[in-house]
Design a protein around this motif. Structure first.
Motif, short mmCIF file in Angstrom:
data_model
loop_
_atom_site.label_atom_id
_atom_site.label_comp_id
_atom_site.label_asym_id
_atom_site.label_seq_id
_atom_site.Cartn_x
_atom_site.Cartn_y
_atom_site.Cartn_z
N ASN A 98 -7.20 68.27 17.46
CA ASN A 98 -7.37 68.67 16.07
C ASN A 98 -8.42 67.79 15.42
OD1 ASN A 98 -5.95 66.35 14.61
ND2 ASN A 98 -4.34 67.06 15.98
N LEU A 99 -9.01 68.32 14.37
CA LEU A 99 -10.12 67.65 13.69
C LEU A 99 -9.68 66.36 13.02
CD1 LEU A 99 -13.06 67.72 12.66
CD2 LEU A 99 -12.24 69.11 10.74
N ALA A 100 -8.51 66.35 12.39
CA ALA A 100 -8.06 65.19 11.63
C ALA A 100 -7.94 63.95 12.52
CB ALA A 100 -6.72 65.49 10.96
N SER A 101 -7.43 64.12 13.73
CA SER A 101 -7.28 62.97 14.64
C SER A 101 -8.63 62.39 15.02
CB SER A 101 -6.53 63.40 15.90
OG SER A 101 -5.20 63.77 15.60
N ALA A 102 -9.60 63.25 15.27
CA ALA A 102 -10.95 62.78 15.62
C ALA A 102 -11.60 62.06 14.45
CB ALA A 102 -11.81 63.95 16.08
N TYR A 190 -24.44 75.01 13.09
CA TYR A 190 -23.14 75.56 12.71
C TYR A 190 -23.29 77.03 12.30
CZ TYR A 190 -18.28 74.97 11.34
OH TYR A 190 -16.91 75.04 11.29
N PRO A 191 -22.52 77.92 12.89
CA PRO A 191 -22.68 79.36 12.59
C PRO A 191 -22.21 79.71 11.19
CG PRO A 191 -20.77 79.00 14.00
CD PRO A 191 -21.47 77.67 13.89
N SER A 192 -22.77 80.78 10.64
CA SER A 192 -22.35 81.26 9.33
C SER A 192 -21.08 82.10 9.43
CB SER A 192 -23.47 82.08 8.68
OG SER A 192 -23.86 83.16 9.52
N GLU A 293 -26.59 57.94 20.24
CA GLU A 293 -27.77 58.65 19.76
C GLU A 293 -27.83 60.07 20.31
OE1 GLU A 293 -30.81 56.04 21.16
OE2 GLU A 293 -30.86 54.87 19.30
N LEU A 294 -27.11 60.34 21.39
CA LEU A 294 -27.14 61.67 22.01
C LEU A 294 -25.96 62.53 21.60
CD1 LEU A 294 -28.39 60.95 25.65
CD2 LEU A 294 -29.69 61.72 23.67
N VAL A 295 -24.77 61.97 21.62
CA VAL A 295 -23.57 62.70 21.20
C VAL A 295 -23.08 62.05 19.92
CG1 VAL A 295 -21.28 63.52 21.86
CG2 VAL A 295 -23.04 63.25 23.60
N LYS A 296 -23.64 62.50 18.81
CA LYS A 296 -23.37 61.88 17.52
C LYS A 296 -21.99 62.29 16.99
CE LYS A 296 -28.30 61.89 16.38
NZ LYS A 296 -29.36 62.39 15.49
N PRO A 297 -21.35 61.41 16.23
CA PRO A 297 -20.04 61.74 15.67
C PRO A 297 -20.02 63.06 14.91
CG PRO A 297 -20.50 59.42 15.32
CD PRO A 297 -21.76 60.03 15.89
N GLU A 298 -21.06 63.32 14.11
CA GLU A 298 -21.05 64.56 13.32
C GLU A 298 -21.10 65.79 14.20
OE1 GLU A 298 -25.30 62.76 12.74
OE2 GLU A 298 -23.24 62.03 13.04
N ASP A 299 -21.74 65.69 15.37
CA ASP A 299 -21.77 66.84 16.28
C ASP A 299 -20.41 67.06 16.93
OD1 ASP A 299 -24.46 67.42 15.78
OD2 ASP A 299 -25.13 65.96 17.27
N THR A 300 -19.79 65.98 17.38
CA THR A 300 -18.44 66.09 17.94
C THR A 300 -17.48 66.68 16.92
OG1 THR A 300 -18.71 64.28 19.52
CG2 THR A 300 -16.47 64.78 18.82
N LEU A 301 -17.55 66.20 15.67
CA LEU A 301 -16.63 66.67 14.64
C LEU A 301 -16.91 68.13 14.26
CD1 LEU A 301 -16.55 63.49 12.37
CD2 LEU A 301 -14.75 64.32 13.89
N ASN A 302 -18.16 68.53 14.21
CA ASN A 302 -18.48 69.92 13.90
C ASN A 302 -17.97 70.87 14.98
OD1 ASN A 302 -19.64 69.80 11.36
ND2 ASN A 302 -21.69 69.38 12.14
N VAL A 303 -18.11 70.47 16.24
CA VAL A 303 -17.58 71.30 17.33
C VAL A 303 -16.07 71.40 17.23
CG1 VAL A 303 -17.25 71.44 19.83
CG2 VAL A 303 -19.51 70.94 18.91
N LEU A 304 -15.40 70.30 16.92
CA LEU A 304 -13.95 70.33 16.76
C LEU A 304 -13.53 71.22 15.59
CD1 LEU A 304 -13.02 66.63 17.51
CD2 LEU A 304 -12.27 68.63 18.80
N LYS A 305 -14.33 71.21 14.53
CA LYS A 305 -14.05 72.08 13.40
C LYS A 305 -14.16 73.55 13.80
CE LYS A 305 -15.44 72.86 8.57
NZ LYS A 305 -16.40 72.47 7.50
N ILE A 306 -15.17 73.85 14.62
CA ILE A 306 -15.32 75.21 15.14
C ILE A 306 -14.14 75.59 16.03
CG2 ILE A 306 -16.70 76.68 16.68
CD1 ILE A 306 -19.18 75.10 15.67
#
Length: 323
Positions: A98-102, A190-192, A293-306
Motif C-alpha cells: 500500500n502507498l501509505a507504508s511506502a 502518470y496517466p490521466s 538517481e535512477l529509481v527515485k522515491p517519487e517514481d516508486t510512490l507514483n507507481v504504488l499509487k497507480i
C-alpha cells in the motif's frame, strides 16, 4: 569491498547472491531469515554469517547495506527497522502493498538521512533508457499505443506457495503486473485515466488487464497473469514507426526500432542484470546519497499509487488492508 547483509535466503536472494559473488568488489557478510536451517545453508554457500534474529544482524558493524528479499508483506517491517538504525536499504519490488507504508518508509529514510531504494531492476537496465531515448527523440513520431504483457502459466512458476497466498501478498498485479505498469509510467508519466479489470480467485488476482489513457492520445494496454502463456514483451507504436522490446521486456538486453530508421540496440555492458543494480546502489551509497538517481522515491510512490487504484478497481483486498 562493499559488504552486504541479506534478509531472506531463498528464491530471489539466492539468484542475486550468485551474481554478486562473482563481483570482486562485493561480499555477502551476513544473512537473516525466519527459517534458520535455510539461513545456515545460504550462509555456508556464500560465506556469510547466519543470524537467528534480525536484531543481531542489525548489530553487525561489518554491514554496509541491507538487501530485503522477503515476500512483500515483510518489506515494510525489515526496511523500517534497518532505516531506523541508519543502515542503507535496497528492498525488492513491489516495495509495499500500500502507498501509505511506502510513504512512511521514505519519510523515515529522509529523517535519518539514510539511503533507501526499491530494487526495480528494469530501471537500472540501459535497454529501458534506450527505449525512452528513442521515444523522446521522436524516432517513431507521435506515440499512439503501447502494449506490454507479463503473463505466464502457473505450470512454469516455481514460487507457487507465495504467489497464490493473499497473506504473503500474492497475485499477478504486485508480482508481475508491476513491470508493465512501471514501464509505461517511466515512458509516459502518470496517466490521466486508469481502467482495470481482474480475475480473482482465493483472495488474489490470477490475471489483470489495465488501460492507461493520456491527454495527448497515448493508450497503453498492460496485462499480467498466471493463467496462460503470454508474450512477455512490449510493443510501442507511433505515427512513423514502432519499437519492440522482446521477451522478457522488463530485463531485456536488446530492443528493435522500425520506421524511418531501422535500429537495433544491444546492451554491451559486461554486467549481469541484478549485479548492475547493486553496483549502482553501492556507488550511490558510497557517494553519500540518500535517494537513488535512477529509481527515485517519487517514481516508486507514483507507481504504488497507480497499483492501489488498480487494486481498488478489481476488488483486490489483502489481509493487511482490512486492519
Amino acid at each position: 569491498m562493499f559488504r552486504w547483509g541479506f534478509v531472506g535466503s531463498a528464491g530471489i536472494a539466492v539468484t542475486v547472491a550468485k551474481e554478486l559473488e562473482r563481483n570482486k568488489d562485493f561480499k555477502i557478510v551476513a544473512v537473516y531469515s525466519k527459517n534458520f536451517e535455510h539461513c545456515k545453508k545460504f550462509s555456508k554457500r556464500f560465506g556469510a554469517t547466519p543470524y537467528r534474529t534480525f536484531e543481531d544482524m542489525l548489530a553487525d558493524k561489518k554491514i554496509d547495506a541491507i538487501y530485503v528479499a522477503t515476500p512483500h508483506t515483510y518489506h515494510y517491517y525489515y526496511s523500517k527497522r534497518a532505516l531506523e538504525k541508519h543502515i542503507p536499504v535496497i528492498c525488492e519490488k513491489t516495495l509495499t502493498l500500500n502507498l501509505a507504508s511506502a510513504e512512511e518508509l521514505f519519510k523515515i529514510a529522509e529523517e535519518n538521512q539514510t539511503y533507501f531504494v526499491e530494487a526495480m531492476w528494469t530501471w537500472f537496465n540501459p535497454t529501458a533508457y534506450k527505449v525512452k531515448e528513442w521515444i523522446d527523440q521522436n524516432r517513431i513520431g507521435q506515440v499512439k499505443t503501447m502494449k506490454a504483457d507479463f503473463t505466464v502459466p502457473s505450470l512454469y512458476i516455481s514460487r507457487k506457495e507465495r504467489l497464490f497466498s493473499p497473506e504473503r501478498g500474492g497475485g499477478s498485479l504486485y508480482d508481475l503486473g508491476v513491470y508493465p505498469v512501471t514501464y509505461a509510467y517511466r515512458l509516459f508519466g502518470y496517466p490521466s485515466k486508469i481502467t482495470a479489470k481482474g480475475k480473482l480467485k482465493n483472495g488474489i488476482d490470477i490475471s489483470c488487464r489495465v488501460e492507461f489513457e493520456y491527454e495527448n492520445g497515448i493508450k497503453c494496454v498492460l496485462t499480467s497473469g498466471f493463467n496462460k502463456i503470454g508474450l512477455v514483451n512490449a510493443t510501442i507504436k507511433g505515427s512513423e514507426g514502432s519499437i519492440r522490446v522482446p521477451t522478457c521486456f522488463h530485463s531485456a538486453r536488446s530492443a528493435r526500432l522500425s520506421g524511418k530508421d531501422e535500429l537495433t540496440y544491444r546492451d554491451a555492458e559486461n554486467l549481469r542484470l541484478y549485479e548492475r543494480e547493486f553496483v549502482k546502489t553501492a556507488q550511490e551509497i558510497k557517494a553519500g546519497l540518500i535517494k537513488s538517481e535512477l529509481v527515485k522515491p517519487e517514481d516508486t510512490l507514483n507507481v504504488l499509487k497507480i497499483l492501489e487504484e488498480i487494486k481498488n478497481q478489481i476488488g483486490l483486498v489483502y489481509p493487511d488492508d482490512r486492519k
